[in-house]
Design an enzyme around this catalytic site. Structure first.
Site, PDB file in Angstrom:
ATOM      1  N   ASP A 244      23.120  18.936  30.793  1.00  0.00           N
ATOM      2  CA  ASP A 244      22.733  19.866  29.732  1.00  0.00           C
ATOM      3  C   ASP A 244      23.862  20.847  29.416  1.00  0.00           C
ATOM      4  O   ASP A 244      24.453  21.442  30.330  1.00  0.00           O
ATOM      5  CB  ASP A 244      21.479  20.637  30.165  1.00  0.00           C
ATOM      6  CG  ASP A 244      20.987  21.604  29.111  1.00  0.00           C
ATOM      7  OD1 ASP A 244      20.587  21.134  28.035  1.00  0.00           O
ATOM      8  OD2 ASP A 244      21.022  22.821  29.371  1.00  0.00           O
ATOM      9  N   GLU A 281      26.023  16.817  27.184  1.00  0.00           N
ATOM     10  CA  GLU A 281      25.669  17.474  25.925  1.00  0.00           C
ATOM     11  C   GLU A 281      26.697  18.568  25.706  1.00  0.00           C
ATOM     12  O   GLU A 281      26.784  19.510  26.494  1.00  0.00           O
ATOM     13  CB  GLU A 281      24.273  18.088  25.972  1.00  0.00           C
ATOM     14  CG  GLU A 281      23.906  18.775  24.666  1.00  0.00           C
ATOM     15  CD  GLU A 281      22.825  19.834  24.796  1.00  0.00           C
ATOM     16  OE1 GLU A 281      22.267  20.240  23.757  1.00  0.00           O
ATOM     17  OE2 GLU A 281      22.552  20.287  25.933  1.00  0.00           O
TER      18      GLU A 281
END
Length: 586
Positions: A244, A281
């Site tokens: 993330d 990401e």
């Protein structure tokens, strides 16, 4: 068994195990570490007391049976009986499916989700990508406020539930990828600062102080998160991790944390003989994210490509607010650019950021499968005010157009759960914070955020209301009705085509033709397959031209179309997509 904990600033550390307390001794071989032996077995509750304080959960806890604030429990992963052998599935050629355990079914458990795995296998998915499953406050939430990076959320089924799910997925030939959060921990139940310098004020992130990757004590912090990543891959036989918001991992050391992590994962893959991969990401549009370590990159195996999403989204919806503005201004050219080079912002000015952004990818050295392409994700749906999917504002024909681009482009495609049948259920932001002040802060903060965009407070769902989560659960009964059944068949056909046509998984950035013509038809060709879209509300006639070669077959079409006549003109109905097979003219 041996209990260990890193607490470099503590003068005394006590082990609280099975209701009893005993002192721990400094480890003579490792500075800042404490250790003690005690009788314990699977399920034994324990914690660590710092300087005579109350017992706290283990930073490396493998199980939190009573939630993030409770004591930890011993887990013995060697006791799990794996039913299936598994040699892994690599990322090249994959089709990923992002799902959230808590809303994939109304039950919201690993076991309930496992019952739907035959649907995913029949769809043609290769990997299930789970949103975070680390413990967080309450029962239901997105999972990005987890506080125990080595443990599994108990209401989902705990560590044994995750192992059962992975084993079942492997039995269906599906790999499993897990979304992990290294850039911050949740605001409730985060006891890491009491143990050591896990965070630093040297850098700041949207969530406050940054994880300490480069300040004093950072060697142990880096080892902590790398150890957690390897444990997921090793102990649960996962195939990959999605990292993330890696742009929030602030690190000024000569060797970036991501490079160290990717090196450790590659080494584990070599030891286990299974292909393992990391997907980042990143908001940076930085080619170094996926560039090989030996070339000065971080060595991640792939990254999400939001630029492709934004270009496709504006192409189909016409939205132009916020970060969509630059893409909408470019029109279909934005989609052409991302298909040709990956990044739209590759050093160009970003009006949303008020500056230049990104750097170009070298398409000669970067395989296209290193970018993930998608029309919807948990972020791009759930971060809208009411969590509305594309199906809330696009016709089935336009949804079919989105699928054709995602599944026929050279990127690694990813679907968001329910997308394959045009699910009408929203996917909204929901939490279950037990602290009333925190709950109110989240509720009012979200309403303030969208009030700035013209939303009335009453129209923004209350994240703490259980009904918000219930609205977000997939309605599997939709599969029995049209147009959901037709969309599902369309996705199945395209995924099957991707599996049987080598041109669609060719990692090179090669197109025979890529255009957004004045006739309103968007098209590109990969190998012998020509993909055509008519997103307009009127039929169009498009000339396929001599370079295409003779069209020999309509491989797939959302609406019925006929082969072009001798003049090479094709009539394409409104709001439709088609895939044609082309040969050479004699």
């Amino acid at each position: 068994m041996l209990f260990e904990v890193w607490a470099p600033h503590a003068e005394r550390v006590g082990l609280h195990v099975d209701g009893r307390d005993r002192p721990m001794e400094p480890d003579p071989g490792r500075a800042g570490w404490w250790r003690a032996e005690a009788e314990a077995g699977p399920g034994t509750r324990y914690g660590f007391a710092l300087d005579d304080g109350p017992p706290l959960p283990d930073p490396r806890s493998r199980r939190q049976p009573d939630g993030p604030e409770g004591l930890s429990a011993v887990v013995d992963h060697s006791r799990f009986r794996w039913e299936r052998g598994w040699f892994g599935r690599p990322l090249p050629g994959a089709v990923l499916y992002e799902l959230h355990i808590g809303t994939f079914t109304h039950e919201g458990t690993f076991d309930a989700a496992a019952e739907q795995l035959p649907h995913l296998a029949g769809l043609g998915i290769t990997h299930v990508q789970l949103m975070p499953v680390c413990p967080f406050p309450g029962t239901h939430g997105w999972g990005y406020d987890g506080v125990a990076p080595w443990a599994v959320h108990e209401p989902y089924g705990g560590p044994e539930g995750l192992a059962r799910f992975v084993d079942a997925a492997h039995g269906h030939g599906l790999g499993v990828v897990l979304d992990v959060v290294h850039n911050h921990l949740g605001p409730s139940g985060n006891h890491l600062p009491a143990f050591g310098p896990y965070f630093t004020d040297t850098h700041h992130t949207p969530w406050g102080a940054a994880v300490n990757l480069d300040a004093p004590g950072s060697d142990e912090v880096r080892a902590y998160f790398i150890g957690s990543a390897l444990a997921w891959l090793r102990d649960f036989r996962l195939d990959g991790l999605r990292l993330d918001a890696v742009h929030a991992l602030r690190d000024t050391r000569a060797r970036h944390f991501l490079a160290e992590l990717s090196g450790a994962v590659d080494a584990l893959a070599a030891r286990t003989g299974r292909p393992l991969f990391l997907i980042g990401e990143s908001d940076l549009n930085d080619p170094r994210t996926t560039a090989p370590r030996e070339a000065g990159g971080h060595g991640l195996h792939a990254q999400w490509n939001d630029d492709f999403h934004h270009a496709l989204h504006t192409f189909l919806t016409g939205e132009r607010q916020g970060y969509y503005a630059d893409f909408a201004a470019e029109g279909p050219g934005a989609l052409v650019k991302t298909l040709m080079g990956g990044f739209f912002h590759d050093g160009t000015h970003s009006a949303f950021r008020g500056r230049r952004h990104g750097s170009p990818l070298n398409t000669h050295t970067t395989p296209a499968h290193r970018l993930l392409g998608y029309a919807q994700t948990h972020d791009q749906v759930g971060n809208r005010a009411v969590g509305d999917r594309l199906s809330a504002r696009l016709s089935p024909g336009l949804l079919a157009c989105a699928a054709a681009v995602v599944l026929c482009a050279p990127f690694t495609p990813m679907l968001f759960m329910g997308e394959e049948w045009g699910a009408r259920t929203p996917w909204q932001y929901f939490t279950d914070h037990q602290d009333p002040e925190l709950a109110e802060a989240v509720r009012s903060g979200r309403r303030r955020e969208f009030a700035a965009h013209g939303w009335a407070a009453g129209d923004v769902p209350d994240p703490q209301d259980p009904a918000t989560r219930l609205r977000s659960c997939l309605d599997w009964r939709e599969l029995e009705r049209e147009p959901h059944r037709a969309l599902l068949d369309w996705y199945r056909r395209l995924i099957a085509l991707r599996r049987t046509e080598p041109a669609l998984t060719d990692p090179t950035w090669s197109y025979t033709g890529l255009s957004s013509g004045s006739d309103g038809c968007f098209s590109f060709q990969r190998g012998p397959l020509r993909v055509l879209l008519n997103p307009g509300d009127r039929p169009v006639k498009t000339w396929l031209g001599p370079r295409t070669g003779e069209v020999t077959e309509v491989v797939a079409a959302w609406r019925r179309i006929e082969l072009p006549g001798p003049d090479g003109m094709l009539r394409l109905p409104p709001e439709t997509a088609a895939v044609l097979r082309c040969g050479s003219r004699q």
